[in-house]
Enzyme design. Structure first.
Site, short mmCIF file in Angstrom:
data_model
loop_
_atom_site.label_atom_id
_atom_site.label_comp_id
_atom_site.label_asym_id
_atom_site.label_seq_id
_atom_site.Cartn_x
_atom_site.Cartn_y
_atom_site.Cartn_z
CD GLU A 166 84.23 52.24 95.07
OE1 GLU A 166 84.93 53.22 95.39
OE2 GLU A 166 84.60 51.39 94.23
CB SER A 215 95.31 49.18 94.21
OG SER A 215 94.45 49.58 93.16
CB CYS A 246 99.62 52.31 102.27
SG CYS A 246 100.08 53.82 103.09
P1 NAD Z 1 91.65 51.10 94.89
O1 NAD Z 1 92.75 51.40 93.94
O2 NAD Z 1 90.78 49.93 94.63
O3 NAD Z 1 90.65 52.36 94.98
C1 NAD Z 1 91.10 53.67 95.20
C2 NAD Z 1 90.14 54.66 94.55
O4 NAD Z 1 90.14 54.46 93.15
C3 NAD Z 1 88.69 54.54 95.03
O5 NAD Z 1 88.16 55.83 95.20
C4 NAD Z 1 88.02 53.80 93.88
O6 NAD Z 1 86.66 54.17 93.71
C5 NAD Z 1 88.81 54.22 92.67
N1 NAD Z 1 88.89 53.15 91.67
C6 NAD Z 1 88.92 51.80 91.89
N2 NAD Z 1 89.05 51.12 90.74
C7 NAD Z 1 89.11 52.06 89.76
C8 NAD Z 1 89.26 51.97 88.34
N3 NAD Z 1 89.36 50.81 87.73
N4 NAD Z 1 89.29 53.13 87.65
C9 NAD Z 1 89.20 54.31 88.26
N5 NAD Z 1 89.07 54.45 89.61
C10 NAD Z 1 89.02 53.34 90.34
O7 NAD Z 1 92.31 51.04 96.35
P2 NAD Z 1 91.67 50.59 97.72
O8 NAD Z 1 91.45 49.11 97.70
O9 NAD Z 1 90.53 51.47 98.07
O10 NAD Z 1 92.86 50.94 98.74
C11 NAD Z 1 93.90 50.05 99.07
C12 NAD Z 1 95.15 50.32 98.27
O11 NAD Z 1 95.59 51.65 98.49
C13 NAD Z 1 96.32 49.44 98.67
O12 NAD Z 1 96.97 49.00 97.51
C14 NAD Z 1 97.21 50.36 99.49
O13 NAD Z 1 98.57 50.00 99.51
C15 NAD Z 1 97.00 51.65 98.78
N6 NAD Z 1 97.34 52.80 99.61
C16 NAD Z 1 98.49 53.48 99.33
C17 NAD Z 1 98.87 54.57 100.12
C18 NAD Z 1 100.14 55.34 99.85
O14 NAD Z 1 100.32 56.39 100.44
N7 NAD Z 1 101.02 54.88 98.98
C19 NAD Z 1 98.05 54.96 101.20
C20 NAD Z 1 96.87 54.24 101.45
C21 NAD Z 1 96.53 53.17 100.64
#
Ligand code: NAD
Length: 496
Positions: free
Chosen positions: A177, A227, A282
């Site tokens: 979002e 995350s 990441c």
């Molecule tokens: P995030 O977990 O906050 O959000 C990811 C997705 O989950 C979004 O679409 C969001 O709307 C949804 N979301 C958020 N909170 C939620 C909840 N409580 N319940 C259900 N859905 C929910 O992650 P972010 O801040 O957008 O991205 C950064 C994170 O992603 C970092 O921790 C990074 O390390 C990780 N990441 C990992 C990789 C990998 O390949 N391992 C790649 C890119 C990013």
């Protein structure tokens, strides 16, 4: 009035009927770029039933025909790379060059999806028993779901839906979002490439929308990137609802610096991989482990790091952009403040400002030395332009330290010794390993993996292995009789 971002359902961009809208802000200026809808329950239902209906005909479409759509799609993405990168830079903040790279890494996955047919081959063994042959097919699953993070708004959606759709599935994408506009453009171009319009549906929203999607009985497989806490939640809830789930989560990536490494290349790589993209990759390096006398390079590292400055996406001077939101900035600065009591702060980026952009979410390069592994800055994924330095005496100690860390996404070693490199790659418990390569992201003909808290699920995927995630194997064991043969004597398969 700011623009209302549309949902993409049943082949049409539609205005949501929701009353809940999320402002999408330019992280360098706080300008409202658009408002993203939190899709309603009935909009989610419509998207899933449209995708379900589309699946019934799409799964019968021959793989070479599916490939041709992907060929046209990758061509269109290439033609539109700069325009997509511009949308992406504005909503995410990353520099234009970086945004183009984000789109490019996605295009490489589409190229792989365009070559799907040989990857869809099953297996065959003749004569598994006398006159009995056995073989397997890979068959598509149904409606698949992708939930993506903010940090790669083009690449990560493109990790998912092209492979899933090329495998004969249909797809619901729920982008972050915080930067959802790029996904709408990707969907628009997909239809322009000739894809039947209801193969891909884009649902916007946050937790509430994700919860409805991951529990829905018609969703067969879930790909998540984000995350650790959310990744664990998606994995647990998805599997509790008996779905196939792959969940890529957070990271704390270490680079080991051996005293025999090329000093200049090591320092350049450390700077680029720790503060590039504001440390919001990441695979960013967030911990440098200096072995033996290499710790003497920290002073030079500091000088190089101080030269890199953040700035707006469209300035060639900008080393990297702002962090995604004011909340992210506050969180990072809070951790920097804690770090000042836990370690030596060599560069403090918490007071960073950029001329002409007083409202931007700026955090400057930040460097800590003498970091201890029980400190909060070491234990937490900071996800900002912050590098921690740790000193150890031997490679064994460095390996032990990394293996004890709960994350296992990426790591690298800089050394001139083949023996040290071999030992490191053999003993390290991390998914992606670089040898004199700081950010070893594999190309899509390899699998993207993750160990420990960086990955949940049993199919490491986004590249070639994605085929195995988005398909189901069906093994056929076959035997044929003559018309006049008595069948009764052959009721059991005799593996003589
Ligand atoms: P995030 O977990 O906050 O959000 C990811 C997705 O989950 C979004 O679409 C969001 O709307 C949804 N979301 C958020 N909170 C939620 C909840 N409580 N319940 C259900 N859905 C929910 O992650 P972010 O801040 O957008 O991205 C950064 C994170 O992603 C970092 O921790 C990074 O390390 C990780 N990441 C990992 C990789 C990998 O390949 N391992 C790649 C890119 C990013």
């Amino acid at each position: 009035m700011s623009e209302k971002l549309e949902l993409f359902i049943d082949g049409k961009f539609i205005q949501s009927k929701t009353e809940n809208w999320i402002e999408v802000l330019n992280p360098a200026t706080q300008e409202v770029l658009c408002e993203a809808p939190c899709a309603t329950e009935s909009e989610i239902e419509n998207a899933i039933s449209s995708a379900q209906a589309a699946f019934l005909t799409w799964r019968e479409t021959p793989p070479p025909e599916r490939s041709r759509i992907m060929m046209r799609y990758q061509e269109l993405l290439k033609q539109n790379q700069d325009k997509i990168a511009e949308i992406l830079s504005k909503e995410n903040g990353k520099t234009f060059e970086d945004a183009k790279g984000d789109v490019w890494r996605g295009i490489e996955v589409v190229e792989q999806a365009a070559n799907i047919t040989p990857l869809l081959m099953g297996e065959t063994v003749e004569n598994v028993a006398r006159e009995i042959d056995s073989y397997s097919y890979l068959q598509s699953l149904g409606v698949c779901l992708g939930i993506t993070p903010f940090n790669f708004p083009a690449m990560i959606p493109l990790w998912m839906f092209p492979m899933a759709i090329a495998c004969g599935n249909t797809f619901i994408l729920k982008p972050s979002e915080q930067d959802p506009m790029t996904s709408n453009r990707l969907a628009e171009l997909f239809v322009e490439a000739g894809a039947p319009p209801n193969l891909l549906q884009v649902i916007h929203g946050a937790k509430e929308q994700v919860d409805k999607l991951i529990k829905h009985p018609d969703i067969k497989a879930i790909s998540f990137v984000g995350s650790v806490p959310v990744g664990q939640y998606i994995y647990k809830t998805g599997t509790e609802n008996l779905k196939r789930v792959q969940s890529f989560a957070g990271a704390k990536n270490h680079m080991v610096v051996m005293p025999d490494a090329n000093k200049n290349k090591t320092i350049d790589s450390l700077v680029g991989s720790s503060v590039g993209a504001a440390g919001q990759r990441c695979m960013a390096i967030s911990v440098a482990v200096f072995v033996g006398s290499s710790k003497e390079w920290i002073e030079e590292l500091k000088k190089e790091m101080e030269l890199v400055m953040p700035g707006p996406w469209d300035s060639e001077e900008s080393g990297f952009g702002p962090v995604i939101s004011s909340q992210a900035k506050e969180r990072i600065i809070g951790l920097i403040e804690k770090g000042k009591n836990e370690a030596h702060c060599l560069i403090d980026g918490s007071q960073c400002s950029v001329e002409g952009y007083p409202e931007g979410n700026w955090v400057g390069p930040t460097l800590f030395s003498k970091v201890k592994t029980d400190s909060e800055i070491y234990r937490t994924e900071i996800f900002g332009p912050v590098l921690l330095c740790i000193e150890v005496d031997t490679l064994d100690e460095a390996i032990e330290l990394i293996n004890k860390n709960p994350y296992g996404n990426g790591t690298s070693i800089f050394t001139a010794s083949g023996r040290s490199a071999r030992k490191f790659r053999h003993e390290i418990e991390v998914g992606q390993v670089g040898i004199n390569v700081p950010i070893p992201v594999p190309l899509p003909f390899f699998s993207f993996t993750g160990w420990k808290q960086s990955f949940y699920g049993d199919l490491h995927a986004y590249g070639k292995q994605a085929v195995r995630f988005y398909t189901e194997t069906k093994t056929i064991t076959e035997r044929w009789f003559d018309e006049d043969e008595e069948s009764s004597k052959n009721l059991t398969i005799n593996l003589e």
